[in-house]
Design a protein around this motif. Structure first.
Motif, PDB file in Angstrom:
ATOM      1  N   ASP A 102     155.575 -56.286  -2.225  1.00 47.91           N
ATOM      2  CA  ASP A 102     155.925 -54.926  -2.638  1.00 47.91           C
ATOM      3  C   ASP A 102     155.771 -54.780  -4.149  1.00 47.91           C
ATOM      4  O   ASP A 102     155.188 -53.800  -4.642  1.00 47.91           O
ATOM      5  N   GLN A 103     156.260 -55.743  -4.896  1.00 45.57           N
ATOM      6  CA  GLN A 103     156.135 -55.710  -6.354  1.00 45.57           C
ATOM      7  C   GLN A 103     154.677 -55.808  -6.791  1.00 45.57           C
ATOM      8  O   GLN A 103     154.255 -55.155  -7.761  1.00 45.57           O
ATOM      9  N   LEU A 104     153.904 -56.611  -6.089  1.00 39.75           N
ATOM     10  CA  LEU A 104     152.485 -56.766  -6.404  1.00 39.75           C
ATOM     11  C   LEU A 104     151.750 -55.438  -6.229  1.00 39.75           C
ATOM     12  O   LEU A 104     150.937 -55.048  -7.078  1.00 39.75           O
ATOM     13  N   MET A 105     152.030 -54.732  -5.136  1.00 40.63           N
ATOM     14  CA  MET A 105     151.363 -53.460  -4.918  1.00 40.63           C
ATOM     15  C   MET A 105     151.729 -52.446  -5.996  1.00 40.63           C
ATOM     16  O   MET A 105     150.866 -51.703  -6.484  1.00 40.63           O
ATOM     17  N   TRP A 106     152.996 -52.413  -6.379  1.00 41.96           N
ATOM     18  CA  TRP A 106     153.417 -51.502  -7.453  1.00 41.96           C
ATOM     19  C   TRP A 106     152.687 -51.835  -8.757  1.00 41.96           C
ATOM     20  O   TRP A 106     152.169 -50.946  -9.434  1.00 41.96           O
ATOM     21  N   ASN A 108     149.861 -53.188  -9.028  1.00 38.98           N
ATOM     22  CA  ASN A 108     148.443 -52.858  -8.847  1.00 38.98           C
ATOM     23  C   ASN A 108     148.191 -51.350  -8.732  1.00 38.98           C
ATOM     24  O   ASN A 108     147.097 -50.928  -8.353  1.00 38.98           O
ATOM     25  N   GLY A 109     149.206 -50.542  -9.052  1.00 38.30           N
ATOM     26  CA  GLY A 109     149.019 -49.103  -9.118  1.00 38.30           C
ATOM     27  C   GLY A 109     149.129 -48.376  -7.803  1.00 38.30           C
ATOM     28  O   GLY A 109     148.737 -47.208  -7.696  1.00 38.30           O
ATOM     29  N   ILE A 110     149.683 -49.027  -6.786  1.00 33.88           N
ATOM     30  CA  ILE A 110     149.856 -48.401  -5.468  1.00 33.88           C
ATOM     31  C   ILE A 110     151.206 -47.690  -5.435  1.00 33.88           C
ATOM     32  O   ILE A 110     152.243 -48.300  -5.709  1.00 33.88           O
ATOM     33  N   VAL A 111     151.200 -46.397  -5.098  1.00 38.74           N
ATOM     34  CA  VAL A 111     152.439 -45.615  -5.103  1.00 38.74           C
ATOM     35  C   VAL A 111     152.902 -45.247  -3.700  1.00 38.74           C
ATOM     36  O   VAL A 111     154.041 -44.800  -3.522  1.00 38.74           O
ATOM     37  N   ALA A 112     152.043 -45.399  -2.708  1.00 38.80           N
ATOM     38  CA  ALA A 112     152.424 -45.085  -1.327  1.00 38.80           C
ATOM     39  C   ALA A 112     151.657 -45.976  -0.367  1.00 38.80           C
ATOM     40  O   ALA A 112     150.507 -46.356  -0.644  1.00 38.80           O
ATOM     41  N   VAL A 113     152.304 -46.296   0.766  1.00 35.23           N
ATOM     42  CA  VAL A 113     151.726 -47.235   1.734  1.00 35.23           C
ATOM     43  C   VAL A 113     152.002 -46.748   3.154  1.00 35.23           C
ATOM     44  O   VAL A 113     153.123 -46.361   3.484  1.00 35.23           O
ATOM     45  N   GLY A 114     150.982 -46.771   3.988  1.00 31.74           N
ATOM     46  CA  GLY A 114     151.150 -46.639   5.423  1.00 31.74           C
ATOM     47  C   GLY A 114     151.266 -48.041   5.988  1.00 31.74           C
ATOM     48  O   GLY A 114     150.281 -48.787   6.013  1.00 31.74           O
ATOM     49  N   ASP A 115     152.463 -48.433   6.402  1.00 35.24           N
ATOM     50  CA  ASP A 115     152.740 -49.838   6.702  1.00 35.24           C
ATOM     51  C   ASP A 115     153.058 -50.052   8.172  1.00 35.24           C
ATOM     52  O   ASP A 115     153.897 -49.364   8.754  1.00 35.24           O
ATOM     53  N   ILE A 116     152.397 -51.029   8.765  1.00 34.44           N
ATOM     54  CA  ILE A 116     152.623 -51.406  10.163  1.00 34.44           C
ATOM     55  C   ILE A 116     153.812 -52.349  10.255  1.00 34.44           C
ATOM     56  O   ILE A 116     153.905 -53.326   9.510  1.00 34.44           O
ATOM     57  N   SER A 117     154.726 -52.059  11.175  1.00 31.10           N
ATOM     58  CA  SER A 117     155.865 -52.952  11.395  1.00 31.10           C
ATOM     59  C   SER A 117     156.051 -53.191  12.889  1.00 31.10           C
ATOM     60  O   SER A 117     156.100 -52.246  13.673  1.00 31.10           O
ATOM     61  N   ASN A 118     156.168 -54.447  13.248  1.00 29.12           N
ATOM     62  CA  ASN A 118     156.536 -54.844  14.605  1.00 29.12           C
ATOM     63  C   ASN A 118     157.966 -55.352  14.652  1.00 29.12           C
ATOM     64  O   ASN A 118     158.540 -55.522  15.719  1.00 29.12           O
ATOM     65  N   LYS A 119     158.528 -55.599  13.456  1.00 30.88           N
ATOM     66  CA  LYS A 119     159.857 -56.184  13.350  1.00 30.88           C
ATOM     67  C   LYS A 119     160.668 -55.426  12.304  1.00 30.88           C
ATOM     68  O   LYS A 119     160.191 -54.449  11.712  1.00 30.88           O
ATOM     69  N   MET A 120     161.883 -55.898  12.026  1.00 28.66           N
ATOM     70  CA  MET A 120     162.793 -55.222  11.092  1.00 28.66           C
ATOM     71  C   MET A 120     162.762 -55.825   9.691  1.00 28.66           C
ATOM     72  O   MET A 120     163.542 -55.423   8.820  1.00 28.66           O
ATOM     73  N   ASP A 121     161.861 -56.757   9.450  1.00 24.53           N
ATOM     74  CA  ASP A 121     161.916 -57.560   8.230  1.00 24.53           C
ATOM     75  C   ASP A 121     161.740 -56.769   6.933  1.00 24.53           C
ATOM     76  O   ASP A 121     162.202 -57.198   5.882  1.00 24.53           O
ATOM     77  N   THR A 122     161.050 -55.626   6.994  1.00 21.94           N
ATOM     78  CA  THR A 122     160.731 -54.915   5.749  1.00 21.94           C
ATOM     79  C   THR A 122     161.734 -53.820   5.394  1.00 21.94           C
ATOM     80  O   THR A 122     161.571 -53.131   4.386  1.00 21.94           O
ATOM     81  N   ILE A 123     162.767 -53.643   6.189  1.00 18.68           N
ATOM     82  CA  ILE A 123     163.684 -52.516   5.982  1.00 18.68           C
ATOM     83  C   ILE A 123     164.314 -52.539   4.601  1.00 18.68           C
ATOM     84  O   ILE A 123     164.284 -51.543   3.866  1.00 18.68           O
ATOM     85  N   SER A 124     164.924 -53.655   4.218  1.00 17.50           N
ATOM     86  CA  SER A 124     165.673 -53.687   2.955  1.00 17.50           C
ATOM     87  C   SER A 124     164.770 -53.458   1.756  1.00 17.50           C
ATOM     88  O   SER A 124     165.148 -52.770   0.803  1.00 17.50           O
ATOM     89  N   VAL A 125     163.571 -54.018   1.785  1.00 12.04           N
ATOM     90  CA  VAL A 125     162.645 -53.808   0.678  1.00 12.04           C
ATOM     91  C   VAL A 125     162.251 -52.339   0.588  1.00 12.04           C
ATOM     92  O   VAL A 125     162.220 -51.745  -0.498  1.00 12.04           O
ATOM     93  N   TRP A 314     142.819 -61.407   0.134  1.00  8.91           N
ATOM     94  CA  TRP A 314     143.125 -62.266  -1.003  1.00  8.91           C
ATOM     95  C   TRP A 314     144.114 -61.606  -1.956  1.00  8.91           C
ATOM     96  O   TRP A 314     144.683 -62.261  -2.810  1.00  8.91           O
ATOM     97  N   ASN A 315     144.301 -60.309  -1.811  1.00  5.14           N
ATOM     98  CA  ASN A 315     145.161 -59.558  -2.727  1.00  5.14           C
ATOM     99  C   ASN A 315     145.580 -58.270  -2.023  1.00  5.14           C
ATOM    100  O   ASN A 315     145.045 -57.926  -0.967  1.00  5.14           O
ATOM    101  N   LEU A 316     146.554 -57.569  -2.587  1.00  2.00           N
ATOM    102  CA  LEU A 316     146.913 -56.232  -2.124  1.00  2.00           C
ATOM    103  C   LEU A 316     146.586 -55.271  -3.263  1.00  2.00           C
ATOM    104  O   LEU A 316     147.465 -54.841  -4.006  1.00  2.00           O
ATOM    105  N   SER A 317     145.313 -54.962  -3.402  1.00  2.52           N
ATOM    106  CA  SER A 317     144.828 -54.198  -4.545  1.00  2.52           C
ATOM    107  C   SER A 317     143.788 -53.189  -4.092  1.00  2.52           C
ATOM    108  O   SER A 317     142.721 -53.574  -3.599  1.00  2.52           O
ATOM    109  N   ILE A 318     144.078 -51.909  -4.271  1.00  2.00           N
ATOM    110  CA  ILE A 318     143.084 -50.885  -3.950  1.00  2.00           C
ATOM    111  C   ILE A 318     141.904 -50.982  -4.899  1.00  2.00           C
ATOM    112  O   ILE A 318     140.755 -50.738  -4.496  1.00  2.00           O
ATOM    113  N   LEU A 319     142.139 -51.375  -6.149  1.00  2.00           N
ATOM    114  CA  LEU A 319     141.012 -51.562  -7.071  1.00  2.00           C
ATOM    115  C   LEU A 319     140.054 -52.624  -6.549  1.00  2.00           C
ATOM    116  O   LEU A 319     138.825 -52.446  -6.603  1.00  2.00           O
ATOM    117  N   ASP A 320     140.576 -53.721  -6.018  1.00  2.00           N
ATOM    118  CA  ASP A 320     139.711 -54.758  -5.444  1.00  2.00           C
ATOM    119  C   ASP A 320     138.893 -54.203  -4.278  1.00  2.00           C
ATOM    120  O   ASP A 320     137.731 -54.580  -4.084  1.00  2.00           O
TER     121      ASP A 320
END
Length: 392
Positions: A102-106, A108-125, A314-320
């Motif tokens: 999450d910090q890496l995407m921020w 890298n200039g990412i302000v919004a994400v359409g994120d797939i979840s099968n579990k509850m792991d990402t809720i707190s973040v 290899w990264n979470l970067s829209i620029l890449d």
């Protein structure tokens, strides 16, 4: 208040040369000034290009802990098998990886994400992130209708756990969702929802529906599921999945590596609000291939960009992703690629009221891309060593 200028400003639709932007302390755009309409000495100058914050239209944040676990070039079916079997990792490692991603995407200039979840792991973040998320609670039942209710109840618990966070139910892919589960998903979503489905990522998907050939029968059997009952429809996969989607929803079709012009024509005869999400580096990581982007450009469809997960990238970067697209498809104008990375993604996720474009009253975030190239015709390209810095 800040005053910012650059050689080029991409406002979500076009490049503007030597423009300036005035923003308030919260990042809201107060004014856009054209060349010769402002005093450059009063503005912070960022050489290169300024864009709205990037939109990552497709990610699997919960798989961040599996970076470097799966080798490249295995093909989709072995890749999925590896991911399913690698999920038993200590919780503290999973949670740290999600936080770091999450910090890496921020960064890298990412302000919004359409994120797939099968579990509850990402809720707190997601509850505490500076990034705006829409969570796709992804469902599948391996086309086993006798197990649909069990699978559904498990995913309903995940959906409920995300509480007031922006979310919707979505099918995983044509090959993994039965008629019954498609119907349950459609019943629960609202008409103005955003939904997502993995689409035609490998040739095996169409082969399954056309003639029951390809690798999916063996793939299902490896998990203890039989598809002896499955009858091919003698048409490509979209003829199975698309009629089951609500045409009033915004529909994100993800990957589309094997999508053909006839498929695109059919899709648009059935759905009014379709967005095609491409994840080029993930396609190269898993399958070592890319979609034929000419098909989509010729049909003037709305394209968006995703990163997929750190398991498949290899990264979470829209620029890449932009650099990858430019490298292998240099015929696509930079303005078009930037639109995929900003405006189209925001519109697809229904976040365009604030994000995706630089306009007075919006708060889209601002990215500074340094190291651009301009040829003698004035055509702007990214240098291969281009970098992004989040200004706001």
């Amino acid at each position: 208040m800040r005053k910012i200028s650059s050689d080029y400003l991409f406002d979500g639709q076009q490049l503007i040369k030597n423009a300036g932007i005035v923003i308030n302390d919260t990042g809201t755009i107060l004014e856009i000034v054209q060349e010769h309409e402002y005093n450059p000495s009063e503005f912070e100058y960022f050489p290169g290009l300024i864009t709205p914050g990037f939109i990552n239209a497709h990610c699997h944040l919960e798989l961040s802990h599996l970076k470097n676990f799966v080798p490249t070039g295995t093909g989709l079916l072995p890749f999925i098998s590896s991911v399913v079997r690698l999920r038993d990792i200590p919780e503290d490692i999973i949670m740290k990886a999600i936080h770091d991603a999450d910090q890496l995407m921020w960064k890298n200039g990412i302000v919004a994400v359409g994120d797939i979840s099968n579990k509850m792991d990402t809720i707190s973040v997601k509850q505490n992130s500076r990034i705006k998320y829409h969570t796709f609670i992804e469902m599948f039942d391996f086309m086993q209708e006798q197990l649909t209710d069990t699978f559904f109840e498990n995913y309903k618990k995940v959906y409920d756990a995300y509480g007031s966070l922006s979310k919707s139910f979505v099918p995983h892919a044509a090959y993994s969702v039965s008629h019954k589960l498609f119907d349950l998903i459609a019943e629960l979503n609202q008409h103005n929802d955003v939904i997502s489905i993995h689409n035609q990522e490998v040739p095996d998907e169409d082969q399954l529906f056309i003639s029951k050939q390809g690798g999916f029968q063996e793939f299902f059997e490896s998990f203890g599921f039989s598809i002896e009952h499955f009858k091919p429809i003698h048409q490509s996969a979209v003829h199975y999945s698309i009629p089951k989607l609500d045409s009033r929803n915004h529909v994100l079709l993800v990957h589309n590596t094997c999508t053909k012009p006839s498929d695109i024509i059919y899709i648009h005869s059935m759905l009014a609000n379709v967005y095609y999400v491409t994840c080029p580096n993930a396609n190269l990581y898993i399958e070592n291939t890319l979609p034929d982007y000419k098909y989509f450009i010729d049909h003037q469809v709305a394209m968006c960009i995703g990163t997929d997960s750190l398991t498949s990238n290899w990264n979470l970067s829209i620029l890449d992703e932009l650099l990858c697209l430019q490298k292998f498809n240099s015929q696509i104008p930079m303005v078009e690629l930037l639109k995929w990375a900003t405006y189209n993604g925001a519109k697809a996720l229904r976040m365009d009221q604030q994000l995706g474009s630089i306009a007075v009253g919006k708060c889209p975030g601002l990215n500074w891309i340094s190291n651009i190239e301009v040829n003698h015709h004035g055509v702007v390209k990214l240098a291969m060593d281009a970098s992004v810095l989040k200004i706001v």
